[in-house]
Design a protein around this motif. Structure first.
Motif, PDB file in Angstrom:
ATOM      1  N   ILE A  50     -15.639  -2.192  37.909  1.00  0.00           N
ATOM      2  CA  ILE A  50     -16.524  -2.771  38.921  1.00  0.00           C
ATOM      3  C   ILE A  50     -17.974  -2.547  38.507  1.00  0.00           C
ATOM      4  CG2 ILE A  50     -17.299  -2.648  41.325  1.00  0.00           C
ATOM      5  CD1 ILE A  50     -14.426  -1.757  42.039  1.00  0.00           C
ATOM      6  N   ARG A  51     -18.708  -3.641  38.316  1.00  0.00           N
ATOM      7  CA  ARG A  51     -20.097  -3.525  37.871  1.00  0.00           C
ATOM      8  C   ARG A  51     -21.089  -4.135  38.847  1.00  0.00           C
ATOM      9  NH1 ARG A  51     -20.167  -5.401  31.735  1.00  0.00           N
ATOM     10  NH2 ARG A  51     -22.338  -4.740  31.962  1.00  0.00           N
ATOM     11  N   CYS A  52     -20.567  -4.803  39.871  1.00  0.00           N
ATOM     12  CA  CYS A  52     -21.410  -5.379  40.917  1.00  0.00           C
ATOM     13  C   CYS A  52     -20.533  -5.587  42.147  1.00  0.00           C
ATOM     14  CB  CYS A  52     -22.008  -6.704  40.445  1.00  0.00           C
ATOM     15  SG  CYS A  52     -22.976  -7.575  41.697  1.00  0.00           S
ATOM     16  N   VAL A  53     -21.132  -5.436  43.325  1.00  0.00           N
ATOM     17  CA  VAL A  53     -20.404  -5.625  44.580  1.00  0.00           C
ATOM     18  C   VAL A  53     -21.060  -6.741  45.387  1.00  0.00           C
ATOM     19  CG1 VAL A  53     -19.713  -4.571  46.771  1.00  0.00           C
ATOM     20  CG2 VAL A  53     -19.672  -3.214  44.662  1.00  0.00           C
ATOM     21  N   ILE A  54     -20.243  -7.630  45.934  1.00  0.00           N
ATOM     22  CA  ILE A  54     -20.695  -8.611  46.926  1.00  0.00           C
ATOM     23  C   ILE A  54     -20.130  -8.196  48.273  1.00  0.00           C
ATOM     24  CG2 ILE A  54     -20.521 -10.994  47.745  1.00  0.00           C
ATOM     25  CD1 ILE A  54     -20.302 -11.900  44.841  1.00  0.00           C
ATOM     26  N   LEU A  55     -20.976  -8.159  49.285  1.00  0.00           N
ATOM     27  CA  LEU A  55     -20.537  -7.859  50.644  1.00  0.00           C
ATOM     28  C   LEU A  55     -20.752  -9.104  51.488  1.00  0.00           C
ATOM     29  CD1 LEU A  55     -19.450  -5.679  52.536  1.00  0.00           C
ATOM     30  CD2 LEU A  55     -21.809  -4.971  52.973  1.00  0.00           C
ATOM     31  N   ALA A  56     -19.673  -9.636  52.046  1.00  0.00           N
ATOM     32  CA  ALA A  56     -19.727 -10.902  52.781  1.00  0.00           C
ATOM     33  C   ALA A  56     -18.962 -10.771  54.089  1.00  0.00           C
ATOM     34  CB  ALA A  56     -19.139 -12.027  51.929  1.00  0.00           C
ATOM     35  N   GLY A  57     -19.081 -11.799  54.942  1.00  0.00           N
ATOM     36  CA  GLY A  57     -18.375 -11.815  56.213  1.00  0.00           C
ATOM     37  C   GLY A  57     -17.515 -13.063  56.339  1.00  0.00           C
ATOM     38  N   ALA A  58     -16.316 -12.910  56.881  1.00  0.00           N
ATOM     39  CA  ALA A  58     -15.445 -14.049  57.120  1.00  0.00           C
ATOM     40  C   ALA A  58     -15.868 -14.755  58.411  1.00  0.00           C
ATOM     41  CB  ALA A  58     -13.994 -13.592  57.224  1.00  0.00           C
ATOM     42  N   GLY A  59     -15.652 -16.064  58.455  1.00  0.00           N
ATOM     43  CA  GLY A  59     -15.948 -16.800  59.668  1.00  0.00           C
ATOM     44  C   GLY A  59     -17.419 -17.124  59.830  1.00  0.00           C
ATOM     45  N   LYS A  60     -17.902 -17.073  61.068  1.00  0.00           N
ATOM     46  CA  LYS A  60     -19.250 -17.533  61.382  1.00  0.00           C
ATOM     47  C   LYS A  60     -20.325 -16.468  61.243  1.00  0.00           C
ATOM     48  CE  LYS A  60     -17.621 -20.970  64.734  1.00  0.00           C
ATOM     49  NZ  LYS A  60     -17.700 -21.431  66.156  1.00  0.00           N
ATOM     50  N   ALA A  61     -19.954 -15.186  61.188  1.00  0.00           N
ATOM     51  CA  ALA A  61     -20.938 -14.098  61.212  1.00  0.00           C
ATOM     52  C   ALA A  61     -20.826 -13.222  59.977  1.00  0.00           C
ATOM     53  CB  ALA A  61     -20.753 -13.244  62.463  1.00  0.00           C
ATOM     54  N   LYS A 196     -23.840 -16.542  41.334  1.00  0.00           N
ATOM     55  CA  LYS A 196     -24.753 -16.626  40.187  1.00  0.00           C
ATOM     56  C   LYS A 196     -25.482 -15.302  39.978  1.00  0.00           C
ATOM     57  CE  LYS A 196     -25.815 -21.597  40.452  1.00  0.00           C
ATOM     58  NZ  LYS A 196     -26.905 -22.573  40.735  1.00  0.00           N
ATOM     59  N   VAL A 197     -25.988 -14.753  41.070  1.00  0.00           N
ATOM     60  CA  VAL A 197     -26.701 -13.477  40.984  1.00  0.00           C
ATOM     61  C   VAL A 197     -25.736 -12.363  40.585  1.00  0.00           C
ATOM     62  CG1 VAL A 197     -28.063 -11.774  42.259  1.00  0.00           C
ATOM     63  CG2 VAL A 197     -28.421 -14.213  42.673  1.00  0.00           C
ATOM     64  N   ALA A 198     -24.551 -12.383  41.188  1.00  0.00           N
ATOM     65  CA  ALA A 198     -23.559 -11.346  40.897  1.00  0.00           C
ATOM     66  C   ALA A 198     -23.143 -11.355  39.429  1.00  0.00           C
ATOM     67  CB  ALA A 198     -22.343 -11.531  41.792  1.00  0.00           C
ATOM     68  N   LYS A 199     -22.972 -12.540  38.858  1.00  0.00           N
ATOM     69  CA  LYS A 199     -22.572 -12.626  37.454  1.00  0.00           C
ATOM     70  C   LYS A 199     -23.648 -12.062  36.543  1.00  0.00           C
ATOM     71  CE  LYS A 199     -19.320 -16.489  37.846  1.00  0.00           C
ATOM     72  NZ  LYS A 199     -19.058 -17.926  37.580  1.00  0.00           N
ATOM     73  N   ALA A 200     -24.916 -12.293  36.907  1.00  0.00           N
ATOM     74  CA  ALA A 200     -26.014 -11.724  36.108  1.00  0.00           C
ATOM     75  C   ALA A 200     -25.988 -10.207  36.166  1.00  0.00           C
ATOM     76  CB  ALA A 200     -27.354 -12.258  36.613  1.00  0.00           C
ATOM     77  N   PHE A 201     -25.777  -9.658  37.362  1.00  0.00           N
ATOM     78  CA  PHE A 201     -25.698  -8.202  37.495  1.00  0.00           C
ATOM     79  C   PHE A 201     -24.461  -7.645  36.788  1.00  0.00           C
ATOM     80  CE2 PHE A 201     -28.302  -8.348  41.642  1.00  0.00           C
ATOM     81  CZ  PHE A 201     -29.455  -7.917  40.996  1.00  0.00           C
ATOM     82  N   ALA A 202     -23.325  -8.340  36.913  1.00  0.00           N
ATOM     83  CA  ALA A 202     -22.073  -7.837  36.354  1.00  0.00           C
ATOM     84  C   ALA A 202     -22.050  -7.847  34.832  1.00  0.00           C
ATOM     85  CB  ALA A 202     -20.895  -8.653  36.890  1.00  0.00           C
ATOM     86  N   THR A 203     -22.973  -8.588  34.225  1.00  0.00           N
ATOM     87  CA  THR A 203     -23.057  -8.615  32.765  1.00  0.00           C
ATOM     88  C   THR A 203     -24.327  -7.927  32.271  1.00  0.00           C
ATOM     89  OG1 THR A 203     -24.072 -10.824  32.883  1.00  0.00           O
ATOM     90  CG2 THR A 203     -21.681 -10.721  32.545  1.00  0.00           C
ATOM     91  N   GLY A 204     -24.983  -7.198  33.156  1.00  0.00           N
ATOM     92  CA  GLY A 204     -26.223  -6.507  32.801  1.00  0.00           C
ATOM     93  C   GLY A 204     -26.009  -5.031  32.508  1.00  0.00           C
ATOM     94  N   PRO A 205     -27.105  -4.296  32.313  1.00  0.00           N
ATOM     95  CA  PRO A 205     -27.035  -2.865  32.006  1.00  0.00           C
ATOM     96  C   PRO A 205     -26.774  -2.047  33.272  1.00  0.00           C
ATOM     97  CG  PRO A 205     -29.323  -3.577  32.033  1.00  0.00           C
ATOM     98  CD  PRO A 205     -28.488  -4.809  32.241  1.00  0.00           C
ATOM     99  N   THR A 206     -25.521  -1.845  33.601  1.00  0.00           N
ATOM    100  CA  THR A 206     -25.109  -1.263  34.878  1.00  0.00           C
ATOM    101  C   THR A 206     -25.763   0.084  35.156  1.00  0.00           C
ATOM    102  OG1 THR A 206     -22.982  -2.364  34.556  1.00  0.00           O
ATOM    103  CG2 THR A 206     -23.107  -0.721  36.307  1.00  0.00           C
ATOM    104  N   LYS A 207     -25.793   0.949  34.158  1.00  0.00           N
ATOM    105  CA  LYS A 207     -26.380   2.275  34.370  1.00  0.00           C
ATOM    106  C   LYS A 207     -27.860   2.172  34.734  1.00  0.00           C
ATOM    107  CE  LYS A 207     -23.201   5.093  31.613  1.00  0.00           C
ATOM    108  NZ  LYS A 207     -22.742   5.889  32.775  1.00  0.00           N
ATOM    109  N   ALA A 208     -28.564   1.256  34.115  1.00  0.00           N
ATOM    110  CA  ALA A 208     -29.980   1.076  34.430  1.00  0.00           C
ATOM    111  C   ALA A 208     -30.166   0.625  35.873  1.00  0.00           C
ATOM    112  CB  ALA A 208     -30.618   0.073  33.472  1.00  0.00           C
TER     113      ALA A 208
END
Length: 262
Positions: A50-61, A196-208
């Protein structure tokens, strides 16, 4: 991934997508959801995949805050202190201590503790129809789950007090203008743009990224001299990573660096 009751969690190409899944109550927190979220972030901390996390909500909220109908234990009276000490504060600490970037995909209302949850993320992408609300004052309470700290850090005391004391809705565009969110996109493009943002983070320098989180959180409470000294310490640590060594080698060879998160 883990066995969760109130959230969905999926790992794909280094991106761990956590989706709050109580849409019938606008993803309001109950006991189980705070437990599930805390365990999901513990899992994210342990896994090198795991190198990046997306936090989202199901439904309308995104998240409407504490579910006021969630039955309290014991004598039937909810202990706000217990809820914060045992449930919410450990969750916010786990998010801020996670040495990996967290992106909030705010699809709808983020209110109360749900707003705090969004503010605890490192990068926020907001649907144009969404809004943030520090709703606590509407029921005679004060901001919690980190909101008092996040608001002042992001906005300064005057504006932070205004949002906390009025409980006014902050529509997506205003949230962007205030600096509370990084991007506002159309609702139908939210997950596409978030990915798009997540993919950039997930392929970046995680420790940094993890070091940057520590530096930024610490910066609000230290002097310039202390910040300069801490930069020395953290830069030395970053300079010892495999990603740095590989990136320097790639630069010398006029190639694009490939970061492995090590």
């Amino acid at each position: 991934m883990g066995d969760f009751q109130t959230i969905n969690a999926e790992l794909k190409e280094g991106i761990y997508t956590i989706t709050l899944n109580r849409p019938e109550v606008y993803n309001a927190f109950n006991e189980q959801m705070t437990t599930d979220l805390l365990n999901a972030f513990k899992e994210a901390a342990k896994s090198d995949e795991i190198r990046c996390v997306i936090l989202a909500g199901a439904g309308k909220a995104f998240c409407s805050g504490q579910d006021l109908k969630d039955a309290p234990s014991g004598d039937g009276k909810r202990s706000l202190r217990d809820s914060l000490v045992r449930r919410y504060n450990p969750l916010i600490r786990a998010m801020r201590n996670l040495p990996k970037p967290i992106i909030a995909a705010i699809n709808g209302v983020a209110a109360g503790a749900g707003c705090s949850l969004a503010l605890a993320c490192d990068y926020r992408i907001c649907a144009d129809s969404a809004k943030l609300i520090e709703v606590f004052i509407r029921i005679g309470l004060v901001p919690d789950s980190g909101s008092s700290w996040f608001l002042v850090k992001y906005l300064g005391i005057a504006k932070a007090f205004e949002l906390a004391a009025t409980g006014d809705d902050v529509p997506a565009q205003k949230a962007f203008e205030l600096g509370l969110v990084n991007q506002v996109v159309s609702s139908d493009k939210l997950m596409e743009e978030t990915m798009k943002v997540a993919k950039a983070f997930a392929t970046g320098p995680t420790k940094a990224y993890g070091y940057i989180k520590k530096m930024m959180d610490r910066s609000a409470s230290v002097s310039l001299d202390e910040a300069l000294d801490y930069e020395v310490y953290m830069q030395e640590a970053a300079g010892r990573t495999e990603d740095y060594a590989n990136a320097v080698a790639a630069f010398r060879e006029k190639k694009k660096a490939e970061f492995k998160g090590k």
